[in-house]
Design a protein around this motif. Structure first.
Motif, mmCIF file in Angstrom:
data_model
loop_
_atom_site.group_PDB
_atom_site.id
_atom_site.type_symbol
_atom_site.label_atom_id
_atom_site.label_comp_id
_atom_site.label_asym_id
_atom_site.label_seq_id
_atom_site.Cartn_x
_atom_site.Cartn_y
_atom_site.Cartn_z
ATOM 1 N N THR A 550 0.809 -1.223 0.000
ATOM 2 C CA THR A 550 0.000 0.000 0.000
ATOM 3 C C THR A 550 0.840 1.270 0.000
ATOM 4 O OG1 THR A 550 -0.137 -0.151 2.405
ATOM 5 C CG2 THR A 550 -1.949 -1.097 1.134
ATOM 6 N N GLU A 551 2.166 1.136 0.170
ATOM 7 C CA GLU A 551 2.995 2.339 0.121
ATOM 8 C C GLU A 551 3.009 2.957 -1.270
ATOM 9 O OE1 GLU A 551 5.906 -1.199 -0.250
ATOM 10 O OE2 GLU A 551 4.039 -0.693 0.783
ATOM 11 N N PHE A 552 2.530 2.180 -2.259
ATOM 12 C CA PHE A 552 2.481 2.722 -3.611
ATOM 13 C C PHE A 552 1.192 3.500 -3.880
ATOM 14 C CE2 PHE A 552 5.580 -0.704 -3.978
ATOM 15 C CZ PHE A 552 6.618 -0.046 -4.619
ATOM 16 N N VAL A 553 0.286 3.534 -2.892
ATOM 17 C CA VAL A 553 -0.883 4.414 -2.983
ATOM 18 C C VAL A 553 -0.491 5.723 -2.325
ATOM 19 C CG1 VAL A 553 -3.293 4.768 -2.374
ATOM 20 C CG2 VAL A 553 -2.460 2.464 -2.907
ATOM 21 N N VAL A 563 -5.834 -0.531 -0.026
ATOM 22 C CA VAL A 563 -5.840 -1.904 -0.543
ATOM 23 C C VAL A 563 -6.843 -2.043 -1.677
ATOM 24 C CG1 VAL A 563 -6.371 -4.320 0.017
ATOM 25 C CG2 VAL A 563 -5.045 -2.920 1.629
ATOM 26 N N ASP A 564 -8.028 -1.473 -1.472
ATOM 27 C CA ASP A 564 -9.063 -1.553 -2.506
ATOM 28 C C ASP A 564 -8.615 -0.852 -3.786
ATOM 29 O OD1 ASP A 564 -11.855 -2.243 -3.261
ATOM 30 O OD2 ASP A 564 -12.002 -0.059 -3.463
ATOM 31 N N MET A 565 -7.906 0.258 -3.648
ATOM 32 C CA MET A 565 -7.448 1.019 -4.823
ATOM 33 C C MET A 565 -6.401 0.249 -5.625
ATOM 34 S SD MET A 565 -7.164 4.956 -3.483
ATOM 35 C CE MET A 565 -6.511 5.525 -5.043
ATOM 36 N N ILE A 566 -5.403 -0.302 -4.921
ATOM 37 C CA ILE A 566 -4.346 -0.990 -5.673
ATOM 38 C C ILE A 566 -4.841 -2.300 -6.278
ATOM 39 C CG2 ILE A 566 -2.434 0.027 -4.374
ATOM 40 C CD1 ILE A 566 -2.219 -2.562 -2.810
ATOM 41 N N ASN A 567 -5.874 -2.888 -5.690
ATOM 42 C CA ASN A 567 -6.411 -4.134 -6.233
ATOM 43 C C ASN A 567 -7.141 -3.935 -7.552
ATOM 44 O OD1 ASN A 567 -5.405 -5.645 -4.154
ATOM 45 N ND2 ASN A 567 -7.353 -5.844 -3.042
ATOM 46 N N LYS A 568 -7.427 -2.685 -7.894
ATOM 47 C CA LYS A 568 -8.192 -2.419 -9.120
ATOM 48 C C LYS A 568 -7.371 -1.634 -10.144
ATOM 49 C CE LYS A 568 -12.615 -2.477 -6.673
ATOM 50 N NZ LYS A 568 -13.807 -1.681 -6.262
ATOM 51 N N ASP A 599 3.355 -2.677 -6.552
ATOM 52 C CA ASP A 599 2.396 -3.713 -6.183
ATOM 53 C C ASP A 599 1.968 -4.524 -7.399
ATOM 54 O OD1 ASP A 599 0.531 -4.783 -3.962
ATOM 55 O OD2 ASP A 599 -0.840 -4.353 -5.612
ATOM 56 N N CYS A 600 1.735 -3.855 -8.532
ATOM 57 C CA CYS A 600 1.361 -4.564 -9.762
ATOM 58 C C CYS A 600 2.519 -5.423 -10.257
ATOM 59 C CB CYS A 600 0.935 -3.567 -10.834
ATOM 60 S SG CYS A 600 -0.663 -2.784 -10.516
ATOM 61 N N HIS A 601 3.743 -4.944 -10.038
ATOM 62 C CA HIS A 601 4.926 -5.713 -10.423
ATOM 63 C C HIS A 601 4.974 -7.020 -9.627
ATOM 64 C CE1 HIS A 601 9.270 -6.587 -10.972
ATOM 65 N NE2 HIS A 601 9.124 -5.917 -12.105
#
Length: 637
Positions: A550-553, A563-568, A599-601
Motif C-alpha cells: 500500500t505504500e504505492f498508494v 488496498v481496494d485502490m491498488i487491487n483495481k 504492487d502490480c509488479h
C-alpha cells in the motif's frame, strides 16, 4: 590502382590529361570510390591550366566538363570543393555543364551555406536551374525565410516562373518548418500557374497538409487527383499514421490494392509503422505474410522495420528470428536488434550481440552505446555498464554524449548508488539535460531520498517547468515519506500552472481488437467476469504470501481504501481479462502508458508462477517479462 597511359610522345598534354581523367573516372565509379577522382583532379591541377581548356578540341572540353561534374558530386570535404571551384574560375564558365549550380548544391551539402549563397550571387547568368539549386539547398538546410525570399526574387528580378522542382523545394520547406500560411499561399500559386494536375506537386502539398495535421485538405487533394500514383497512396498512408489514424492508414492500403497499385518498400515500411501504432500482433503477422508473398523479405530496410515492430509488440523471439534471416546485416539492423534487447531488459544478450558486432567488423557509434548502456541499466548490470562507459572513448573513439550520461545515472541510481550518480552529473563536461536529472529523480523516488529528490526536482523544474511528470515524481517522493503537506503544495502548483496528469491505462489484444482498461474499470462488456476473476487471482496471491504494497498508494487515506485502490489497477484488470479469454500456455502481452507500480509488479510475478503463464508488460520505460515468479528486470524498475 594502375591507369594505363599511352606514351607522352603519342599524345598531347591535354589529350594525356583527358585520357587519364576518363580512365580514372571509370575506375573510381566501378570501385564505388568516386572521391578518389576528386583527389586525382586536385593532384593534376598543375597541368589543368587555362590553356588546356582553351586549346582543347570541343569533344575533349566536353569530357573534361563531364569529369569535373562527376568530381564535384564526389567531394567529401570543402577543401576539395574549393579547389575545383578555383579551377573553374580560371578555366571555365559557371554555366558549362551547370558546374556553378552543382557547386552551389555541394557547398550546401557540406554545410557551407554562406559560401553557397555568395557563389550564387557571383554567378553572372542565372537560369531556372540555378535558382532551383539555391532554393533546394536552402530548403534542405531548413532556411524557410531565405528559401521564400529566393522564390520571390526569382519571380520579380528575373521574371522566371517556377517549375515542378522549384515548388517541390519550397513546399517541402514549409512542411518541415510548420509554415501553414506560407504553404497555403504556395498552393494558390500552384492553382494560378495551372500546375494542379502535376502529380509530384500535388503529392508535396498532400504531404505538407498531412504533416501539419490538416488531413481534410490532404484528403481533398488526393480525391481530386485524376491519376493517383504509388507515391500518392504512400503519402496518404504515412500522414494518417503520423496523425494517429493508423487504422485509416491500413484501410487506405487495402483500397490501394483494390485499385491495382502494387506496393513498394516505402509502402511496407509505412504499414509496419502503422502496426506499431495499432498494437495488433495479428495484423503484424498478416503483413509479415504479405511481405513474404510479395518477395520483400530480402529487403533489409523492410526486414529491419519488421524486426522493430515485433520487438515493440513484445515478441522478441520473432525479432530474433528475423534478425537471423537477414543475410547482409548493416549497422542499422544490428542496432535495431540491440535496441530490442535493451527495451526488453536482456542485458546479457545485448552484450553478446555487441561483442559479435565488433567481431564481425561492424562500426559501432554513439547510438550503439546508448542501447548497450540502456540494456545494462535495465538489467542491473552495474559493473558491465561502467566498463563499457569507460572503454567507449578509449577503445572505440566514441565520445560520451548526454544520452550516455543519462544511461549511467539511471544505472547507478537503480542500484541505489545515488551519491555516485549525483557526482557523475556534477563531473559532466556538458550541461546536464532534463533526461539526466530525471533519471536521478526516479532513483530518489524508488529509494525514498527526499532531500536529494527535492534538490534534483528544483533543477528539473527550472529546466522544464511545463513537464507534469517532474511535479508528479516530486509529489510521489513526498507522499511516500508521509510529507502530505509538501505533496499537496506540489499538486496545487500543478493545478495553478494548469498541468494535468495522463490517467493510467492498460491495453491487451484479443479477437483482433485492443481492449483498454483504467483503474476500477466497469465499462467493459465482460466487466463482472473480469472483476470476479481478479478477486480470485488476488486471493490466491495473498494466500501464497504476497502482501499488498500500500505504500504505492500515494494518498493520505485509510489502509483499507488503499488496498481496494491498488487491487483495481488497470494492469491487474488486463491480466485478469487475459487469463479469462486465452487458453493455458498463451503468453499475455500488456501495454501500459505509465510506469508499472511496485504492487502490480509483485502481482504479475506471483500470477506468472501460480497461473503458469508468461506475462509481458510494457510500461512507459520498457518491457517486463514475468515467468515462474521472476521478472526479467530483476526488480530493477
Amino acid at each position: 590502382m594502375i591507369v594505363s597511359v599511352p606514351s607522352r610522345s603519342s599524345l598531347s598534354l591535354h589529350s594525356l590529361f583527358v585520357h587519364c581523367f576518363i580512365s580514372f573516372k571509370k575506375f573510381a565509379h566501378i570501385q564505388k570510390y568516386p572521391f578518389l577522382l576528386c583527389k586525382f583532379f586536385i593532384s593534376k591541377r598543375r597541368i589543368c591550366n587555362a590553356n588546356l581548356f582553351q586549346l582543347s578540341p570541343p569533344f575533349q572540353v566536353y569530357s573534361i566538363v563531364q569529369s569535373l561534374v562527376f568530381a564535384i558530386s564526389s567531394c567529401t570535404s570543402v577543401s576539395y570543393c574549393s579547389a575545383i571551384h578555383a579551377r573553374v574560375i580560371k578555366s571555365l564558365n559557371y554555366s558549362d555543364g551547370f558546374i556553378g549550380d552543382r557547386l552551389v548544391s555541394m557547398y550546401f551539402k557540406l554545410g557551407y551555406d554562406e559560401d553557397a549563397q555568395r557563389l550564387f550571387d557571383e554567378m553572372p547568368n542565372k537560369d531556372l536551374v540555378s535558382w532551383n539549386s539555391l532554393m533546394s539547398g536552402l530548403s534542405g538546410r531548413g532556411y524557410l525565410g531565405a528559401c521564400l525570399n529566393a522564390f520571390c526574387r526569382m519571380r520579380t528580378e528575373s521574371g522566371r516562373q517556377p517549375n515542378e522542382v522549384t515548388l517541390l523545394s519550397v513546399v517541402s520547406a514549409c512542411a518541415d518548418m510548420g509554415a501553414l500560411d506560407e504553404g497555403k499561399s504556395l498552393h494558390g500559386v500552384v492553382v494560378k500557374l495551372g500546375m494542379s494536375g502535376k502529380a509530384k506537386v500535388v503529392n508535396s502539398l498532400i504531404n505538407m497538409y498531412g504533416k501539419l495535421g490538416f488531413l481534410d485538405a490532404a484528403s481533398q487533394l488526393f480525391e481530386e487527383m485524376p491519376v493517383r500514383s504509388l507515391v500518392s497512396w504512400n503519402s496518404m498512408v504515412v500522414i494518417h499514421n503520423h496523425n494517429g489514424y493508423a487504422e485509416k492508414g491500413m484501410d487506405l492500403f487495402n483500397l490501394m490494392k483494390r485499385a491495382g497499385i502494387n506496393p513498394d518498400q516505402a509502402t511496407m515500411v509505412a504499414l509496419l509503422r502503422a502496426c506499431t501504432d495499432t498494437g495488433l500482433g495479428r495484423q503484424a503477422e498478416s503483413i509479415h505474410a504479405y511481405i513474404h508473398r510479395c518477395g520483400f523479405n530480402a529487403d533489409i530496410i523492410i526486414a529491419t522495420a519488421l524486426l522493430n515492430l515485433y520487438a515493440k509488440l513484445g515478441r522478441l523471439n520473432a525479432s530474433e528470428d528475423i534478425f537471423e534471416e537477414i543475410k547482409d546485416r548493416d549497422r542499422i539492423a544490428w542496432t535495431a536488434m540491440l535496441a530490442g534487447y535493451a527495451v526488453h531488459a536482456c542485458g546479457r544478450e545485448a552484450i553478446k550481440l555487441f561483442d559479435l558486432m565488433v567481431k564481425e567488423g561492424v562500426e559501432v557509434d554513439h547510438v550503439t552505446f546508448t542501447h548497450l548502456l540502456s540494456a545494462c541499466s535495465h538489467s542491473g548490470l552495474v559493473e558491465e555498464g561502467k566498463k563499457y562507459f569507460e572503454i567507449m572513448s578509449e577503445v572505440y573513439r566514441v565520445e560520451p554524449r548526454l544520452d550516455h550520461y543519462s544511461c549511467m545515472v539511471d544505472l547507478l541510481g537503480r542500484s541505489g548508488r545515488l551519491e555516485d550518480a549525483y557526482e557523475l552529473i556534477k563531473s559532466m563536461p556538458m550541461e546536464p539535460s532534463s533526461g539526466v536529472w530525471g533519471a536521478l529523480l526516479g532513483a530518489c523516488r524508488v529509494y525514498g531520498n527526499v532531500e536529494l529528490g527535492k534538490e534534483v526536482a528544483e533543477q528539473l523544474l527550472s529546466l522544464d517547468p511545463s513537464d507534469h511528470r517532474n511535479y508528479i515524481m516530486l509529489s510521489n517522493i513526498y507522499s511516500a515519506a508521509g510529507l502530505w503537506r509538501d505533496a499537496s503544495k506540489v499538486r496545487a502548483l500543478m493545478k495553478e500552472r494548469r498541468l494535468t496528469r495522463n490517467p493510467g491505462c492498460s491495453f491487451i489484444e484479443h479477437g483482433n481488437k485492443i481492449h483498454r482498461f483504467v483503474v476500477g474499470d466497469q465499462l467493459h462488456p465482460r466487466s463482472d467476469e473480469i472483476h470476479t476473476k481478479l478477486e480470485e487471482l488476488i486471493r490466491k496471491i495473498r494466500e501464497a504470501g504476497c502482501a499488498p504494497k500500500t505504500e504505492f498508494v500515494l494518498h493520505d487515506i485509510d489502509e483499507e481504501v488503499k488496498v481496494d485502490m491498488i487491487n483495481k489497477h488497470s494492469e491487474k484488470l488486463a491480466i485478469a481479462f487475459g487469463l479469462l479469454v486465452t487458453g493455458s500456455g498463451v503468453p499475455l502481452i500488456i501495454t501500459k502508458n505509465l510506469r508499472i507500480c511496485g504492487d502490480c509488479h509483485s502481482t504479475a510475478k506471483f500470477a506468472s508462477l501460480l497461473e503458469k503463464r508468461t506475462i509481458i508488460i510494457r510500461d512507459s520505460k520498457r518491457f517486463h517479462h514475468f515467468a515462474d515468479g521472476l521478472c526479467s528486470c530483476r526488480d530493477y524498475w
